[in-house]
Scaffold this motif. Structure first.
Motif, short mmCIF file in Angstrom:
data_model
loop_
_atom_site.label_atom_id
_atom_site.label_comp_id
_atom_site.label_asym_id
_atom_site.label_seq_id
_atom_site.Cartn_x
_atom_site.Cartn_y
_atom_site.Cartn_z
N SER A 175 0.93 -1.34 0.05
CA SER A 175 0.02 -0.08 -0.19
C SER A 175 0.75 1.42 0.02
O SER A 175 0.59 2.26 -0.61
N CYS A 176 1.96 1.27 0.77
CA CYS A 176 2.80 2.19 0.79
C CYS A 176 3.70 2.50 -0.45
O CYS A 176 3.55 3.74 -0.98
N ALA A 177 3.93 1.49 -1.03
CA ALA A 177 4.53 1.60 -2.48
C ALA A 177 3.54 2.13 -3.52
O ALA A 177 3.95 2.89 -4.26
N TRP A 178 2.22 1.43 -3.42
CA TRP A 178 1.45 2.25 -4.43
C TRP A 178 1.16 3.73 -4.20
O TRP A 178 1.10 4.29 -5.19
N ASN A 179 1.20 4.10 -3.01
CA ASN A 179 1.16 5.54 -2.83
C ASN A 179 2.37 6.27 -3.13
O ASN A 179 2.01 7.29 -3.53
N ILE A 180 3.36 5.77 -2.95
CA ILE A 180 4.68 6.39 -3.63
C ILE A 180 4.64 6.47 -5.15
O ILE A 180 5.04 7.42 -5.60
N VAL A 181 4.26 5.52 -5.76
CA VAL A 181 4.01 5.54 -7.35
C VAL A 181 2.97 6.36 -7.59
O VAL A 181 3.34 7.41 -8.69
N ASN A 182 2.08 6.52 -7.11
CA ASN A 182 0.94 7.77 -7.17
C ASN A 182 1.58 9.25 -7.00
O ASN A 182 1.19 9.97 -7.61
N ALA A 183 2.44 9.14 -5.94
CA ALA A 183 2.97 10.40 -5.54
C ALA A 183 3.74 11.03 -6.71
O ALA A 183 4.10 12.26 -6.98
N GLN A 184 4.14 10.08 -7.71
CA GLN A 184 5.06 10.25 -8.87
C GLN A 184 4.37 10.67 -10.15
O GLN A 184 4.70 10.90 -10.96
N SER A 185 2.89 10.86 -9.56
CA SER A 185 1.95 11.09 -11.08
C SER A 185 2.08 10.00 -11.91
O SER A 185 1.58 9.97 -13.08
N ARG A 186 2.28 8.64 -11.50
CA ARG A 186 2.24 7.38 -12.15
C ARG A 186 1.00 6.86 -11.88
O ARG A 186 0.95 5.32 -11.64
N THR A 187 -0.20 7.16 -11.92
CA THR A 187 -1.32 6.52 -11.37
C THR A 187 -1.75 5.39 -12.19
O THR A 187 -2.37 4.13 -11.71
N ARG A 188 -1.50 5.41 -13.63
CA ARG A 188 -1.80 4.20 -14.78
C ARG A 188 -0.95 3.07 -14.18
O ARG A 188 -1.41 1.96 -14.17
N LEU A 189 0.47 3.28 -14.01
CA LEU A 189 1.23 2.23 -13.67
C LEU A 189 0.71 1.40 -12.27
O LEU A 189 0.81 0.26 -12.31
N ALA A 190 0.38 2.27 -11.22
CA ALA A 190 -0.11 1.80 -10.24
C ALA A 190 -1.29 1.04 -10.32
O ALA A 190 -1.34 0.00 -9.59
N THR A 191 -2.09 1.34 -11.20
CA THR A 191 -3.41 0.66 -11.37
C THR A 191 -3.24 -0.66 -11.87
O THR A 191 -3.49 -1.69 -11.38
N VAL A 192 -2.43 -0.40 -12.95
CA VAL A 192 -2.01 -1.78 -13.76
C VAL A 192 -1.17 -2.91 -12.77
O VAL A 192 -1.58 -4.01 -12.87
N ILE A 193 -0.48 -2.43 -11.93
CA ILE A 193 0.37 -3.31 -11.16
C ILE A 193 -0.69 -3.82 -10.36
O ILE A 193 -0.86 -5.12 -9.93
N TYR A 194 -1.43 -3.12 -9.59
CA TYR A 194 -2.38 -3.47 -8.77
C TYR A 194 -3.38 -4.70 -9.42
O TYR A 194 -3.72 -5.58 -8.75
N LEU A 195 -3.86 -4.18 -10.48
CA LEU A 195 -4.50 -5.22 -11.41
C LEU A 195 -4.15 -6.66 -11.55
O LEU A 195 -4.50 -7.70 -11.16
N LEU A 196 -2.72 -6.44 -11.98
CA LEU A 196 -2.21 -7.79 -12.31
C LEU A 196 -1.83 -8.58 -10.74
O LEU A 196 -2.04 -9.82 -10.49
N VAL A 197 -1.39 -7.88 -9.93
CA VAL A 197 -1.02 -8.51 -8.32
C VAL A 197 -2.35 -8.92 -8.00
O VAL A 197 -2.21 -10.19 -7.28
N VAL A 198 -3.48 -8.52 -7.86
CA VAL A 198 -4.67 -9.01 -7.05
C VAL A 198 -5.42 -9.92 -7.98
O VAL A 198 -5.92 -10.96 -7.54
N TRP A 199 -5.62 -9.68 -9.28
CA TRP A 199 -6.61 -10.55 -9.65
C TRP A 199 -5.76 -11.51 -10.76
O TRP A 199 -6.47 -12.31 -11.21
N CYS A 200 -4.59 -11.60 -10.92
CA CYS A 200 -3.89 -12.77 -11.60
C CYS A 200 -2.97 -13.36 -10.73
O CYS A 200 -2.94 -14.48 -10.92
#
Length: 167
Positions: free
Chosen positions: A142-167
């Motif tokens: 969760s902290c890593a996800w927030n760090i990626v979002n702080a870098q304005s890389r929301t798409r990357l964070a969402t894609v990684i979340y999608l892959l980790v959780v649903w795959c």
């Protein structure tokens, strides 16, 4: 200013999708538990309440990390942003480990707070170590996800979340 509105929507859309996926993930888990037994639904609902408390533990550090990293990146200082990110991950990992140790040492008492049903308590006690391991991974993730979002890389964070959780 349509350019500003477009920019906000571009930033918010992946975050909204990530939140929706998170809620959908828990609903799918509860539906799957329903095929096992009614007690499984109750057990996972109790774990959902405990998990919600675990999610709050790293929240303050993650929020502070977003502010510090954004501040450093805004001042064109990526080295300090990187240091702040690594420190935040370390502090969250230590906090998550501490909370998990407290949970494991008091798990029977915590489970008894939520239920007096012996069958339900046995199901919960059988999954305590899985929940504890998931807590540490979830807090750091969760902290890593927030760090990626702080870098304005929301798409990357969402894609990684999608892959980790649903795959």
């Amino acid at each position: 200013d349509w350019k500003l509105v477009r920019s906000v929507l571009k930033f918010a859309a992946p975050l909204s999708l990530g939140s929706a996926l998170s809620e959908l993930e828990w609903a799918v888990l509860l539906l799957s538990a329903g095929h096992i037994s009614p007690e499984a639904i109750a057990a996972w609902s109790v774990f959902g309440a405990i998990w919600a408390v675990f999610e709050c533990a790293p929240g303050g550090i993650s929020s502070a990390a977003i502010v510090r990293i954004s501040f450093h990146l805004g001042n064109a200082n990526p080295r300090m942003a990187k240091i702040a990110a690594y420190k935040s991950l370390l502090y969250v990992a230590l906090l998550a480990f501490g909370v998990t140790v407290l949970f494991l040492s008091n798990s029977e008492a915590i489970i008894r707070i939520f239920t007096r049903n012996e069958k339900l308590a046995a199901m919960l006690e059988a999954s305590v170590y899985l929940l504890a391991m998931g807590n540490v991974l979830m807090c750091v993730g969760s902290c890593a996800w927030n760090i990626v979002n702080a870098q304005s890389r929301t798409r990357l964070a969402t894609v990684i979340y999608l892959l980790v959780v649903w795959c």
